[in-house]
Design an enzyme around this catalytic site. Structure first.
Site, PDB file in Angstrom:
ATOM      1  CD  GLU B  48      -2.814  -1.235   0.136  1.00 52.00           C
ATOM      2  OE1 GLU B  48      -2.924  -0.063  -0.611  1.00 52.00           O
ATOM      3  OE2 GLU B  48      -3.732  -2.129  -0.241  1.00 52.00           O
ATOM      4  CG  ASN B  52      -0.949   5.116  -1.138  1.00 45.89           C
ATOM      5  OD1 ASN B  52      -1.820   4.856  -2.109  1.00 45.89           O
ATOM      6  ND2 ASN B  52      -1.139   5.238   0.170  1.00 45.89           N
ATOM      7  NE  ARG B 104      -5.694   4.226  -5.680  1.00 47.21           N
ATOM      8  CZ  ARG B 104      -5.261   2.668  -5.786  1.00 47.21           C
ATOM      9  NH1 ARG B 104      -5.028   2.528  -6.907  1.00 47.21           N
ATOM     10  NH2 ARG B 104      -4.647   2.185  -4.643  1.00 47.21           N
TER      11      ARG B 104
HETATM   12  N1  LIG Z   1       2.876   9.021  -1.212  1.00 49.48           N
HETATM   13  C1  LIG Z   1       1.745   9.928  -1.297  1.00 49.48           C
HETATM   14  N2  LIG Z   1       1.813  11.096  -2.267  1.00 49.48           N
HETATM   15  C2  LIG Z   1       0.960  11.775  -2.375  1.00 49.48           C
HETATM   16  N3  LIG Z   1      -0.396  11.409  -2.056  1.00 49.48           N
HETATM   17  C3  LIG Z   1      -0.610  10.358  -1.305  1.00 49.48           C
HETATM   18  C4  LIG Z   1       0.319   9.360  -1.036  1.00 49.48           C
HETATM   19  N4  LIG Z   1      -0.133   8.582  -0.140  1.00 49.48           N
HETATM   20  C5  LIG Z   1      -1.460   8.682  -0.054  1.00 49.48           C
HETATM   21  N5  LIG Z   1      -1.651   9.905  -0.680  1.00 49.48           N
HETATM   22  C6  LIG Z   1      -3.127  10.459  -0.488  1.00 49.48           C
HETATM   23  O1  LIG Z   1      -3.829   9.878   0.164  1.00 49.48           O
HETATM   24  C7  LIG Z   1      -5.030   9.277  -0.310  1.00 49.48           C
HETATM   25  C8  LIG Z   1      -5.387   7.950   0.462  1.00 49.48           C
HETATM   26  O2  LIG Z   1      -4.683   7.138   0.159  1.00 49.48           O
HETATM   27  P1  LIG Z   1      -5.223   5.525   0.287  1.00 49.48           P
HETATM   28  O3  LIG Z   1      -5.783   5.394   1.755  1.00 49.48           O
HETATM   29  O4  LIG Z   1      -3.915   4.651   0.069  1.00 49.48           O
HETATM   30  O5  LIG Z   1      -6.174   5.341  -0.782  1.00 49.48           O
HETATM   31  P2  LIG Z   1      -6.174   5.396  -2.322  1.00 49.48           P
HETATM   32  O6  LIG Z   1      -4.600   5.106  -2.862  1.00 49.48           O
HETATM   33  O7  LIG Z   1      -6.925   4.257  -2.746  1.00 49.48           O
HETATM   34  O8  LIG Z   1      -6.648   6.751  -3.013  1.00 49.48           O
HETATM   35  C9  LIG Z   1      -4.658   9.116  -1.663  1.00 49.48           C
HETATM   36  O9  LIG Z   1      -5.909   9.197  -2.421  1.00 49.48           O
HETATM   37  C10 LIG Z   1      -3.841  10.383  -2.053  1.00 49.48           C
HETATM   38  O10 LIG Z   1      -4.574  11.689  -2.335  1.00 49.48           O
HETATM   39 MG   LIG Z   2      -3.500   3.558  -1.662  1.00 54.91          MG
END
Ligand SMILES: Nc1ncnc2c1ncn2[C@@H]1O[C@H](COP(=O)(O)OP(=O)(O)O)[C@@H](O)[C@H]1O
Ligand SMILES: [Mg+2]
Lengths: 122, 147
Positions: B48, B52, B104
């Site tokens: 995960e 991300n 997502r």
């Molecule tokens: N490394 C990252 N860089 C930029 N934004 C991030 C990062 N990790 C998470 N995010 C932000 O946090 C949100 C939630 O992440 P997550 O819970 O993994 O759900 P998803 O990936 O399904 O959108 C993402 O949609 C993104 O906007």
């Molecule tokens: Mg994610």
């Protein structure tokens, strides 16, 4: 693409044989959608017996297919769910959305859609 | 806390490296007395965090760098995943599981927090994101006198 399937009058059984994550999501999604469209009007059983890993990206692919099918009045049922995959489904609350059955080691082989044919999908 | 083993990976932000990262970290963790379910949970959390970084941090571009550092100590595994991508405007908001765009699910951070004992996300918009996750070894596996 490691995917195999069996077609019956009212049921399409699809077996996936690779980890479901960001690396495989696009191919798996396309392959599944091709099959779902090619064999319409059938409920679908997705065999995850050979899927040893699934994360939220992989789950997104599965739930996306569920939505497509549900919109057409079709059901999606997961079988062969390994403990690692079950943990993810449980945390995500998938039980409230669709039916799934754990993999039972002994019956895993018989259930394998791979073993009783079905063409390899290009 | 004395470190017993560690790894550091400098990865291109390529989708295939998500699997590489979880394989490497799980292999490191397998050197400690984690149970099989613990190792599976660690694999999900790493997947995960790296996903991300690739997808959100770098918007799917493959020329970014994702750093994965993992260290095992006597009582825990620590994993740090960092990128120099877009960053997160509001971490509290990002942590709220909410259906994302398309397929997502907005469950990645929830999975990290559920499967690891401690997760801290530090981010600076425009500079990048650093996710620090820890999982403690099962108590039964620890030496009674704590060495
Ligand atoms: N490394 C990252 N860089 C930029 N934004 C991030 C990062 N990790 C998470 N995010 C932000 O946090 C949100 C939630 O992440 P997550 O819970 O993994 O759900 P998803 O990936 O399904 O959108 C993402 O949609 C993104 O906007
Ligand atoms: Mg994610």
């Amino acid at each position: 693409m490691a995917i195999s399937y069996r077609v019956e009058p009212h049921l399409l059984t699809v077996g996936l044989e690779r980890d479901l994550d960001l690396a495989s999501a696009r191919d798996v999604r396309a392959a599944l959608d091709t099959l779902l469209d090619r064999y319409p009007d059938r409920d679908v059983r997705l065999n995850l017996d050979q899927v040893s890993f699934l994360d939220s990206t992989g789950l997104g692919v599965v739930l996306g297919r569920y939505r497509r099918l549900a919109a057409a009045g079709r059901t999606l049922h997961l079988v062969g769910v390994r403990p690692a995959v079950a943990a993810v489904l449980t945390v995500a609350g998938v039980r409230q959305i669709m039916a799934w059955e754990p993999r039972v080691a002994s019956e895993a082989r018989e259930k394998g859609v791979v073993a009783d044919g079905g063409d390899e999908l290009a | 806390m004395a470190e017993t083993n560690s790894l550091s990976l400098d990865l291109a932000s390529h989708p295939d490296n998500v699997g590489l990262a979880r394989l490497a970290v799980a292999a490191l963790a397998a050197g400690a007395p984690f149970g099989v379910p613990d190792l599976e949970e660690i694999r999900v959390a790493v997947s995960e965090a790296v996903t991300n970084a690739v997808l959100h941090g770098y918007g799917g571009r493959r020329d970014g760098r994702v750093r994965v550092e993992a260290s095992l100590s006597q009582d825990r595994l620590q994993v740090v995943v960092s990128d120099q991508g877009r960053g997160i405007e509001d971490v509290a908001l990002a942590r709220q599981a909410a259906g994302g765009d398309g397929e997502r699910l907005g469950l990645g951070i929830l999975f990290m927090e559920t499967f690891m004992d401690h997760v801290v996300i530090e981010s600076h918009p425009g500079q990048g994101t650093r996710v620090v996750m820890e999982k403690r070894l099962p108590v039964a596996a620890l030496a009674p006198d704590g060495y």
